[in-house]
Design a protein around this motif. Structure first.
Motif, PDB file in Angstrom:
ATOM      1  N   VAL A  96       0.854  -1.388   0.170  1.00 45.13           N
ATOM      2  CA  VAL A  96       0.153  -0.096  -0.427  1.00 45.13           C
ATOM      3  C   VAL A  96       0.860   1.407  -0.108  1.00 45.13           C
ATOM      4  N   ILE A  97       2.073   0.758   1.207  1.00 45.55           N
ATOM      5  CA  ILE A  97       2.904   2.758   0.925  1.00 45.55           C
ATOM      6  C   ILE A  97       3.722   2.932  -0.776  1.00 45.55           C
ATOM      7  N   ILE A  98       3.716   1.635  -0.965  1.00 41.21           N
ATOM      8  CA  ILE A  98       4.560   2.111  -2.456  1.00 41.21           C
ATOM      9  C   ILE A  98       3.719   1.903  -3.220  1.00 41.21           C
ATOM     10  N   GLY A  99       2.487   1.406  -3.218  1.00 39.45           N
ATOM     11  CA  GLY A  99       1.492   2.029  -4.360  1.00 39.45           C
ATOM     12  C   GLY A  99       1.104   3.353  -4.435  1.00 39.45           C
ATOM     13  N   TRP A 100       1.061   3.853  -2.989  1.00 36.82           N
ATOM     14  CA  TRP A 100       1.012   5.538  -2.956  1.00 36.82           C
ATOM     15  C   TRP A 100       1.496   6.155  -2.863  1.00 36.82           C
ATOM     16  N   LEU A 101       2.559   5.715  -2.512  1.00 35.11           N
ATOM     17  CA  LEU A 101       3.969   6.838  -3.225  1.00 35.11           C
ATOM     18  C   LEU A 101       4.625   6.868  -4.780  1.00 35.11           C
ATOM     19  N   SER A 102       4.113   6.058  -5.101  1.00 35.65           N
ATOM     20  CA  SER A 102       4.155   5.695  -6.515  1.00 35.65           C
ATOM     21  C   SER A 102       3.249   6.081  -7.337  1.00 35.65           C
ATOM     22  N   GLU A 103       1.882   6.875  -6.521  1.00 32.99           N
ATOM     23  CA  GLU A 103       1.028   6.982  -7.397  1.00 32.99           C
ATOM     24  C   GLU A 103       0.795   9.185  -6.927  1.00 32.99           C
TER      25      GLU A 103
END
Length: 64
Positions: A47-54
């Motif tokens: 979730v953290i990696i996905g949010w940061l990529s967005e």
């Protein structure tokens, strides 16, 4: 001169590399506590990696 160019490219990605390594170590530590904690830690990391990529993708879009 060649080393300066190589190191410049490396430093651009150094923060991301350190962040991913720290998430991996945190996940490993969670698995040492138990399987359920490890799976939960993997989910939080994803979730953290996905949010940061967005966030990064939205900051790189061109404006008018």
């Amino acid at each position: 001169m060649i080393f300066k160019r190589i190191l410049t490219g490396f430093w651009n990605y150094f923060d991301v590399i350190c962040f991913v390594i720290s998430l991996g170590l945190a996940d490993y530590g969670a698995f040492l506590l138990g399987k359920i904690w490890g799976v939960f830690a993997l989910a939080v990391s994803a979730v953290i990696i996905g949010w940061l990529s967005e966030v990064i993708a939205s900051n790189q879009k061109g404006g008018d």
